[in-house]
Design a protein around this motif. Sequence first.
Motif, PDB file in Angstrom:
ATOM      1  N   LEU A  72       1.616  -1.407   0.181  1.00 53.21           N
ATOM      2  CA  LEU A  72      -0.051  -0.020  -0.144  1.00 53.21           C
ATOM      3  C   LEU A  72       1.096   1.283  -0.328  1.00 53.21           C
ATOM      4  O   LEU A  72       0.510   2.354  -0.786  1.00 53.21           O
ATOM      5  N   LYS A  73       1.799   1.321   0.855  1.00 47.64           N
ATOM      6  CA  LYS A  73       2.365   2.938   1.083  1.00 47.64           C
ATOM      7  C   LYS A  73       3.287   2.320   0.030  1.00 47.64           C
ATOM      8  O   LYS A  73       3.621   3.922  -0.892  1.00 47.64           O
ATOM      9  N   LEU A  74       3.845   1.457  -0.504  1.00 41.62           N
ATOM     10  CA  LEU A  74       4.759   1.587  -1.775  1.00 41.62           C
ATOM     11  C   LEU A  74       4.271   2.173  -3.501  1.00 41.62           C
ATOM     12  O   LEU A  74       4.775   3.137  -3.773  1.00 41.62           O
ATOM     13  N   SER A  75       2.177   1.610  -3.302  1.00 42.84           N
ATOM     14  CA  SER A  75       1.809   1.912  -3.972  1.00 42.84           C
ATOM     15  C   SER A  75       1.563   3.314  -4.406  1.00 42.84           C
ATOM     16  O   SER A  75       1.177   3.848  -5.043  1.00 42.84           O
ATOM     17  N   LEU A  76       1.187   3.912  -3.320  1.00 39.42           N
ATOM     18  CA  LEU A  76       0.505   5.339  -2.881  1.00 39.42           C
ATOM     19  C   LEU A  76       1.613   6.432  -3.044  1.00 39.42           C
ATOM     20  O   LEU A  76       1.194   7.396  -4.045  1.00 39.42           O
ATOM     21  N   VAL A  77       3.138   6.113  -2.790  1.00 40.13           N
ATOM     22  CA  VAL A  77       4.089   7.124  -3.453  1.00 40.13           C
ATOM     23  C   VAL A  77       4.215   6.975  -4.754  1.00 40.13           C
ATOM     24  O   VAL A  77       4.321   7.805  -5.878  1.00 40.13           O
ATOM     25  N   ALA A  78       3.999   5.781  -5.006  1.00 40.05           N
ATOM     26  CA  ALA A  78       4.223   5.437  -7.231  1.00 40.05           C
ATOM     27  C   ALA A  78       3.321   5.905  -7.936  1.00 40.05           C
ATOM     28  O   ALA A  78       3.193   6.538  -8.958  1.00 40.05           O
ATOM     29  N   ILE A  79       1.636   5.904  -7.595  1.00 43.32           N
ATOM     30  CA  ILE A  79       0.791   6.896  -8.159  1.00 43.32           C
ATOM     31  C   ILE A  79       0.864   8.256  -7.919  1.00 43.32           C
ATOM     32  O   ILE A  79       0.254   9.290  -9.200  1.00 43.32           O
ATOM     33  N   ALA A  80       1.225   9.011  -6.611  1.00 47.72           N
ATOM     34  CA  ALA A  80       1.213  10.198  -6.508  1.00 47.72           C
ATOM     35  C   ALA A  80       2.690  11.148  -7.548  1.00 47.72           C
ATOM     36  O   ALA A  80       2.423  11.995  -8.476  1.00 47.72           O
ATOM     37  N   SER A  81       3.590   9.965  -6.982  1.00 46.82           N
ATOM     38  CA  SER A  81       4.850  10.177  -8.953  1.00 46.82           C
ATOM     39  C   SER A  81       4.347  10.515 -10.269  1.00 46.82           C
ATOM     40  O   SER A  81       5.187  11.217 -10.930  1.00 46.82           O
ATOM     41  N   ALA A  82       3.596   8.579 -10.293  1.00 44.69           N
ATOM     42  CA  ALA A  82       3.639   9.043 -11.940  1.00 44.69           C
ATOM     43  C   ALA A  82       2.551   9.992 -11.984  1.00 44.69           C
ATOM     44  O   ALA A  82       2.597  10.701 -14.196  1.00 44.69           O
ATOM     45  N   LEU A  83       1.281   9.951 -11.024  1.00 42.47           N
ATOM     46  CA  LEU A  83       0.166  11.785 -12.015  1.00 42.47           C
ATOM     47  C   LEU A  83       1.307  12.704 -12.408  1.00 42.47           C
ATOM     48  O   LEU A  83       0.980  13.061 -12.907  1.00 42.47           O
ATOM     49  N   VAL A  84       1.969  13.031 -11.075  1.00 45.93           N
ATOM     50  CA  VAL A  84       2.487  13.864 -11.869  1.00 45.93           C
ATOM     51  C   VAL A  84       4.220  14.498 -12.980  1.00 45.93           C
ATOM     52  O   VAL A  84       3.327  15.115 -14.175  1.00 45.93           O
ATOM     53  N   GLY A  85       4.036  12.693 -13.426  1.00 46.12           N
ATOM     54  CA  GLY A  85       5.176  12.986 -14.468  1.00 46.12           C
ATOM     55  C   GLY A  85       4.128  12.633 -15.634  1.00 46.12           C
ATOM     56  O   GLY A  85       4.665  13.099 -16.432  1.00 46.12           O
ATOM     57  N   SER A  86       3.280  12.191 -15.675  1.00 47.85           N
ATOM     58  CA  SER A  86       2.612  11.906 -16.729  1.00 47.85           C
ATOM     59  C   SER A  86       1.383  12.546 -17.355  1.00 47.85           C
ATOM     60  O   SER A  86       2.077  13.235 -19.073  1.00 47.85           O
ATOM     61  N   THR A  87       1.369  14.080 -15.945  1.00 50.25           N
ATOM     62  CA  THR A  87       0.276  15.010 -16.785  1.00 50.25           C
ATOM     63  C   THR A  87       1.379  15.859 -17.330  1.00 50.25           C
ATOM     64  O   THR A  87       1.171  16.580 -18.375  1.00 50.25           O
ATOM     65  N   ILE A  88       2.893  16.126 -16.658  1.00 49.15           N
ATOM     66  CA  ILE A  88       3.794  16.711 -17.850  1.00 49.15           C
ATOM     67  C   ILE A  88       4.084  15.800 -18.626  1.00 49.15           C
ATOM     68  O   ILE A  88       4.324  17.079 -19.757  1.00 49.15           O
ATOM     69  N   GLY A  89       4.252  15.339 -19.403  1.00 50.61           N
ATOM     70  CA  GLY A  89       4.562  14.327 -20.000  1.00 50.61           C
ATOM     71  C   GLY A  89       3.411  14.654 -21.468  1.00 50.61           C
ATOM     72  O   GLY A  89       3.351  14.934 -22.195  1.00 50.61           O
ATOM     73  N   ALA A  90       2.640  13.998 -20.995  1.00 50.60           N
ATOM     74  CA  ALA A  90       1.268  14.472 -22.360  1.00 50.60           C
ATOM     75  C   ALA A  90       1.016  15.624 -22.127  1.00 50.60           C
ATOM     76  O   ALA A  90       1.085  15.706 -23.543  1.00 50.60           O
ATOM     77  N   LYS A  91       1.095  16.336 -22.095  1.00 50.28           N
ATOM     78  CA  LYS A  91       1.069  18.199 -22.252  1.00 50.28           C
ATOM     79  C   LYS A  91       1.751  18.739 -23.268  1.00 50.28           C
ATOM     80  O   LYS A  91       2.105  19.805 -24.173  1.00 50.28           O
ATOM     81  N   LEU A  92       2.856  18.129 -22.318  1.00 47.47           N
ATOM     82  CA  LEU A  92       4.700  18.168 -24.024  1.00 47.47           C
ATOM     83  C   LEU A  92       4.017  17.537 -24.837  1.00 47.47           C
ATOM     84  O   LEU A  92       4.952  17.722 -26.475  1.00 47.47           O
ATOM     85  N   ALA A  93       3.524  16.592 -24.680  1.00 42.05           N
ATOM     86  CA  ALA A  93       3.728  15.603 -26.409  1.00 42.05           C
ATOM     87  C   ALA A  93       2.557  16.240 -27.284  1.00 42.05           C
ATOM     88  O   ALA A  93       2.727  16.072 -28.055  1.00 42.05           O
ATOM     89  N   LEU A  94       1.576  17.437 -26.612  1.00 44.07           N
ATOM     90  CA  LEU A  94       0.351  17.890 -27.509  1.00 44.07           C
ATOM     91  C   LEU A  94       1.402  19.108 -28.482  1.00 44.07           C
ATOM     92  O   LEU A  94       0.679  19.447 -29.050  1.00 44.07           O
ATOM     93  N   HIS A  95       2.769  19.843 -27.707  1.00 43.61           N
ATOM     94  CA  HIS A  95       3.338  20.606 -28.468  1.00 43.61           C
ATOM     95  C   HIS A  95       4.768  19.976 -29.533  1.00 43.61           C
ATOM     96  O   HIS A  95       5.508  21.343 -30.014  1.00 43.61           O
ATOM     97  N   ILE A  96       5.533  19.333 -28.500  1.00 39.67           N
ATOM     98  CA  ILE A  96       6.855  18.950 -28.962  1.00 39.67           C
ATOM     99  C   ILE A  96       7.025  17.339 -29.350  1.00 39.67           C
ATOM    100  O   ILE A  96       6.162  16.555 -29.588  1.00 39.67           O
ATOM    101  N   SER A  97       7.401  17.852 -30.986  1.00 40.39           N
ATOM    102  CA  SER A  97       7.680  16.235 -31.647  1.00 40.39           C
ATOM    103  C   SER A  97       8.018  15.181 -30.952  1.00 40.39           C
ATOM    104  O   SER A  97       9.116  15.281 -29.918  1.00 40.39           O
ATOM    105  N   ASP A  98       7.922  13.709 -30.788  1.00 44.32           N
ATOM    106  CA  ASP A  98       8.085  12.872 -30.186  1.00 44.32           C
ATOM    107  C   ASP A  98       9.889  12.646 -30.598  1.00 44.32           C
ATOM    108  O   ASP A  98      10.738  11.357 -30.242  1.00 44.32           O
ATOM    109  N   SER A  99      10.536  13.007 -31.835  1.00 43.54           N
ATOM    110  CA  SER A  99      11.583  12.973 -32.518  1.00 43.54           C
ATOM    111  C   SER A  99      12.874  12.962 -31.070  1.00 43.54           C
ATOM    112  O   SER A  99      14.184  12.098 -31.011  1.00 43.54           O
ATOM    113  N   TYR A 100      11.942  14.048 -30.409  1.00 42.35           N
ATOM    114  CA  TYR A 100      13.443  14.159 -29.216  1.00 42.35           C
ATOM    115  C   TYR A 100      13.526  12.781 -28.425  1.00 42.35           C
ATOM    116  O   TYR A 100      15.000  12.292 -27.688  1.00 42.35           O
ATOM    117  N   PHE A 101      12.905  12.118 -28.030  1.00 44.08           N
ATOM    118  CA  PHE A 101      12.661  11.379 -27.516  1.00 44.08           C
ATOM    119  C   PHE A 101      13.489   9.552 -28.096  1.00 44.08           C
ATOM    120  O   PHE A 101      14.630   8.997 -27.685  1.00 44.08           O
TER     121      PHE A 101
END
Length: 254
Positions: A72-101
């Motif tokens: 449970l504790k590990l999953s909660l940490v993972a969920i909170a961190s993944a929420l932050v990261g994926s939100t940033i990544g998805a917003k970047l994806a709408l504006h930047i070419s994936d060629s950089y990755f």
Amino acid sequence: MISLTTFLIVCPLVFLGGFVDSIAGGGGLISLPAYIMTGMPIHFCIGTNKLSSAMGTTVSTLQFARSGYMKLKLSLVAIASALVGSTIGAKLALHISDSYFRIILLIILPLTAIYLLFKKNALSAGGLLTDQLAPRQLGLTLIIAVFLGIYDGFYGPGTGTFLLLCLTGLAKLPMNLAAGTTKVINLTTNITSLTVFLFSGKVVLLLGAVAGIFGIAGNFLGARYFKRGGSSVAKPLILIVLVIFFIKLIHDFL
């Protein structure tokens, strides 16, 4: 209008991607190219793939949870961190070419394959699910979830594979716990980035929903196989996925 041919291309490959993803991660390396082969614009491919992936990952996550492969504790940490990261990544994806990755991955993929080939205990970190997790393991899981969350929200293919490798190799989680935590992170990033793509109108709902049913079937069978001892095929499957992804990247550049 979505043609029958499109469904015939996408659905079987999403099923295969779901099966592979539930065992070794990297199902997006199979499912995303399936959407791309239909000729849809890249942002629609990524967004629709997020829908079918989220459906399939939900099933395998529940199965891994029932098997006791999560804390449970590990999953909660993972969920909170993944929420932050994926939100940033998805917003970047709408504006930047994936060629950089893609350029970065041309370097990372061969190094990852070499690591797997010459590291005998790769994917086999010691420890039991009942062990007390060290603060270092929680901290590394947080960092891994943020950075790979950004990657998954932005581009996606291979996220499960990279998560499994990082959680066992860097955070030193036992294989079963790493697999369960990978599912938690993957599901979080899929749902978060899917929400961004939905609000941007970049998801073909009918195609994604139908393909998602095939993905559910693949994830269900794959998770059952993993529970019966199928984790032994994780290493060769990951190597195959990495090779396919590397060849695809080179093909895209050429």
